[in-house]
Motif scaffolding. Sequence first.
Motif, PDB file in Angstrom:
ATOM      1  N   ASP A 178      49.184  32.933  31.841  1.00 36.11           N
ATOM      2  CA  ASP A 178      48.743  34.073  32.630  1.00 36.11           C
ATOM      3  C   ASP A 178      47.780  34.856  31.765  1.00 36.11           C
ATOM      4  N   MET A 179      46.677  35.296  32.365  1.00 39.95           N
ATOM      5  CA  MET A 179      45.678  36.052  31.607  1.00 39.95           C
ATOM      6  C   MET A 179      45.113  37.171  32.464  1.00 39.95           C
ATOM      7  N   GLU A 180      44.630  38.187  31.792  1.00 40.14           N
ATOM      8  CA  GLU A 180      43.949  39.296  32.460  1.00 40.14           C
ATOM      9  C   GLU A 180      42.607  38.789  32.975  1.00 40.14           C
ATOM     10  N   VAL A 181      42.299  39.075  34.227  1.00 44.36           N
ATOM     11  CA  VAL A 181      41.020  38.674  34.795  1.00 44.36           C
ATOM     12  C   VAL A 181      39.916  39.375  34.004  1.00 44.36           C
ATOM     13  N   PRO A 182      38.991  38.603  33.413  1.00 40.74           N
ATOM     14  CA  PRO A 182      37.926  39.234  32.613  1.00 40.74           C
ATOM     15  C   PRO A 182      36.906  39.931  33.519  1.00 40.74           C
ATOM     16  N   LEU A 183      36.636  41.196  33.240  1.00 45.34           N
ATOM     17  CA  LEU A 183      35.664  41.933  34.040  1.00 45.34           C
ATOM     18  C   LEU A 183      34.318  41.914  33.334  1.00 45.34           C
ATOM     19  N   THR A 184      33.531  40.916  33.665  1.00 42.33           N
ATOM     20  CA  THR A 184      32.204  40.749  33.079  1.00 42.33           C
ATOM     21  C   THR A 184      31.156  41.249  34.074  1.00 42.33           C
ATOM     22  N   ALA A 185      29.898  41.085  33.747  1.00 43.73           N
ATOM     23  CA  ALA A 185      28.819  41.476  34.656  1.00 43.73           C
ATOM     24  C   ALA A 185      28.922  40.719  35.977  1.00 43.73           C
ATOM     25  N   ASP A 186      29.505  39.510  35.951  1.00 42.50           N
ATOM     26  CA  ASP A 186      29.693  38.731  37.182  1.00 42.50           C
ATOM     27  C   ASP A 186      30.555  39.483  38.195  1.00 42.50           C
ATOM     28  N   PHE A 187      31.440  40.336  37.728  1.00 42.69           N
ATOM     29  CA  PHE A 187      32.327  41.074  38.624  1.00 42.69           C
ATOM     30  C   PHE A 187      31.517  41.989  39.541  1.00 42.69           C
ATOM     31  N   PHE A 188      30.511  42.649  38.972  1.00 41.51           N
ATOM     32  CA  PHE A 188      29.721  43.603  39.740  1.00 41.51           C
ATOM     33  C   PHE A 188      28.463  42.993  40.349  1.00 41.51           C
TER      34      PHE A 188
END
Length: 192
Positions: A178-188
């Motif tokens: 289980d991992m934290e969803v990475p919030l990269t530039a792709d998120f926005f």
Amino acid sequence: DKSIKTEDLLVGDRNAIIVAARISAYGDEYNTKVTCPSCTTQQEYSFDLTESSTTIEEDDTFEGLVQQQEGGTFTVVLPRSELEIGFRLLTGRDEKRLTSGLETDKKTKGAYEKSVTRQLKNIMVSVNGNTTSQAVNYVVDNLPSIDARYLRQAYKSVNPNIDLTQHFECNTCDYEQDMEVPLTADFFWPDR
């Protein structure tokens, strides 16, 4: 509603709004690059943002020990010093002030990172009923580590936030976690 100021919202509420806005704008599928913690292979991975949930970190340690007060504050008695500490949850404005202070610390020659001290001074509102900044500052500056840790854990036990933890399976080495969803530039700005 233009009367609502985002900086006055709790940090967890702001996070939930950001995720909801992302889902509304681009859908619930979030494709981004993830590096496997085991084999370090970078790969495209898809997360389902509707699997996120609002949570309060469950910790039975504090059941009945953290008391909610009027006005949105809480109290807890610290284990070592036995002080009764009143505290509040952080808002977006508080988070911005904390981040700004840490950035200033990094630029100041000879300064060390004071993130825990800064956080405690921002959440603490009283010491044994005394609400003066002098009392709060003195206690924070002289608080035993075990009490500081206990207070931070008590804070987490009542602080709502959005949980973005999801299952990850590496397509190269089959590693799973289980991992934290990475919030990269792709998120926005997804590549569409």
